[in-house]
Design a protein around this motif. Structure first.
Motif, short mmCIF file in Angstrom:
data_model
loop_
_atom_site.label_atom_id
_atom_site.label_comp_id
_atom_site.label_asym_id
_atom_site.label_seq_id
_atom_site.Cartn_x
_atom_site.Cartn_y
_atom_site.Cartn_z
N ILE A 76 0.94 -1.27 -0.10
CA ILE A 76 0.02 0.16 0.29
C ILE A 76 0.86 1.06 0.16
N SER A 77 0.64 2.05 -0.80
CA SER A 77 1.64 3.46 -1.14
C SER A 77 1.29 4.37 0.31
N PHE A 78 2.26 4.71 0.70
CA PHE A 78 2.33 5.87 1.81
C PHE A 78 1.32 7.05 1.51
N LEU A 79 1.36 7.28 0.34
CA LEU A 79 0.78 8.57 -0.28
C LEU A 79 -0.57 8.47 -0.18
N ILE A 281 -6.21 12.87 -8.18
CA ILE A 281 -5.63 13.06 -9.14
C ILE A 281 -4.14 12.56 -8.62
N GLY A 282 -3.59 13.47 -7.51
CA GLY A 282 -2.29 13.20 -6.86
C GLY A 282 -1.95 11.75 -6.84
N VAL A 283 -2.95 11.16 -6.24
CA VAL A 283 -2.46 9.41 -6.10
C VAL A 283 -2.57 8.85 -7.54
N TYR A 284 -3.22 9.14 -8.27
CA TYR A 284 -3.50 8.44 -9.75
C TYR A 284 -2.37 8.64 -10.28
N PHE A 285 -1.57 9.96 -10.47
CA PHE A 285 -0.36 10.18 -11.33
C PHE A 285 0.94 9.67 -10.68
N VAL A 286 0.92 9.28 -9.37
CA VAL A 286 1.78 8.39 -8.91
C VAL A 286 2.14 7.15 -9.52
N SER A 287 1.09 6.42 -9.87
CA SER A 287 1.20 4.85 -10.33
C SER A 287 0.45 4.79 -11.62
N PHE A 288 -0.49 5.61 -11.93
CA PHE A 288 -1.36 5.67 -13.15
C PHE A 288 -2.08 4.15 -13.05
N ASN A 289 -2.72 4.06 -11.79
CA ASN A 289 -3.35 2.84 -11.55
C ASN A 289 -4.72 3.09 -11.04
N THR A 290 -5.77 2.60 -11.79
CA THR A 290 -7.36 3.09 -11.26
C THR A 290 -7.35 2.52 -9.98
#
Length: 385
Positions: A76-79, A281-290
């Motif tokens: 799980i991403s910290f962000l 959008i910030g979380v999506y731009f980190v991994s580009f994963n929906t």
């Protein structure tokens, strides 16, 4: 001046000591809890530790607790977790609690006072010792490889909340100058302290210095004990850049802070959609994963429910941050000691840190009992008189 000495001290820390240090950091969660909510804080710490175990086992390379979902293989991403528990849940709380006329009036009055950066003499007297203690604490934690500024901020905040006492401790999280000064000072001190192991030992003290290590190696510069002799211009350039960077930040921040703070005066019906948009959008731009967006919404909903039940979120984040490092050092310590737990009391430094951690854990739990005993004793003495 202290870099060579602190580097040697940092090298003397073994896996057992790091494990004990992580335990000490976790016991500081009692400082984030209000009186009577220590068990809630400890429970949230356990939740953070559980979340940190999701993903691939770094030792055996086996996926664990992923529920068969490939997107959870990397953990799980910290962000993602921070944005879900703080930004997303805070926005949802504001939506579920619509503004009333009195709150709007308070916002207008508050916005009219924004712009003054002056602080009173009383605030200066209160902040100076906090800045001194948090600077030392943050720098020492930054020197330890892998600890980082986040841990330093949490520990400094918890330490100052305990030192402040019961009355002033209640003001933490409500604009207390101590609560503002402690984590920010420790964060800055740890950021500079993390350069000590990088420049003297070639060991990165944080994620940022790890990137810098790669950049230096890419240019053919090897950080370590010979850096002072072989590339003194690099060493002193880093030191000078810290001074210049702080001056530039000061010049930029002082004029801009009053204007940035006026964002608080923006009506929530305009501000909240932007918070939700940039969080997702910030979380999506980190991994580009929906899948990360879906997981963030799920965590946000759970965090919203927990916050309505008065469960603190900071202990969970601290447990999540320390969980991976704690597990790694515990495994290494057990391998070195042939799966024996005797290292907990055989090494004096490890035992000392664990005893301090035990005291930090027991004092908040026992303090209400001591308070009742003092009241009963005072009542008996007054009755006898």
């Amino acid at each position: 001046m202290a870099a060579p000495f602190l580097a040697s001290v940092s090298l003397s820390f073994q896996s057992t000591d790091y494990f004990a240090l992580m335990v000490l950091g976790l016991t500081a969660v009692a400082a984030f809890a209000s009186r009577g909510d220590v068990l809630k804080a400890l429970l949230m710490t356990v939740v953070g530790l559980m979340l940190s175990t999701v993903g691939t086992d770094q030792t055996q390379g086996v996926p664990r607790f992923t529920l068969g979902i490939l997107d959870l293989t990397d953990g799980i991403s910290f962000l993602l977790l921070v944005m879900a528990t703080f930004a997303l849940s805070e926005a949802l709380i504001a939506i579920l609690k619509p503004d009333n006329d009195s709150k709007r009036q308070e916002e207008k009055e508050a916005s009219s006072h924004l712009g003054s950066m002056a602080i009173s003499k009383e605030e200066v007297k209160e902040m100076v010792p906090v800045i001194g203690r948090s600077s030392v604490l943050g720098f020492l934690i930054g020197v330890l490889p892998g600890a980082g500024a986040t841990i330093a901020s949490f520990l400094a905040y918890g330490t100052e909340q305990r030192i402040a006492g019961a009355e002033k401790g209640k003001l933490f999280g409500k604009g207390s100058v101590r609560g503002l000064a402690a984590p920010e000072t420790a964060n800055n001190a740890a950021a500079t302290g993390s350069f000590v192991p990088l420049l003297t030992l070639g060991i990165p003290g944080s994620g940022t210095t790890a990137i810098m290590l790669g950049a230096l190696v890419g240019y053919g510069i090897q950080p370590g004990p010979r850096l002072y002799v072989d590339n003194p211009e690099v060493f002193w350039s880093v030191i000078v850049s810290m001074w210049i960077g702080n001056i530039i930040l000061l010049v930029l921040n002082l004029p801009l802070i009053p204007y940035i703070a006026r964002i608080l005066a923006v009506p929530s019906r305009f501000l909240l959609p932007f918070i939700l948009f940039f969080s997702l959008i910030g979380v999506y731009f980190v991994s580009f994963n929906t899948f990360d967006i879906q997981l963030m919404v799920l965590f946000g909903a759970i965090a919203l429910l927990l916050r309505f039940l008065d469960f603190p979120m900071a202990p969970m984040i601290l447990g999540f941050i320390l969980g991976g490092m704690m597990e790694e050092n515990l495994r290494r310590a057990l391998l070195i000691n042939d799966d024996s737990w005797a290292f907990l009391w055989e090494r004096p430094l490890t035992l000392t840190i664990l005893l301090i951690a035990g005291a930090c854990l027991l004092v908040p739990m026992l303090s209400p009992l001591f308070g009742k005993m003092r009241k009963s004793l005072s009542g008996q003495s007054s009755t006898e008189d």
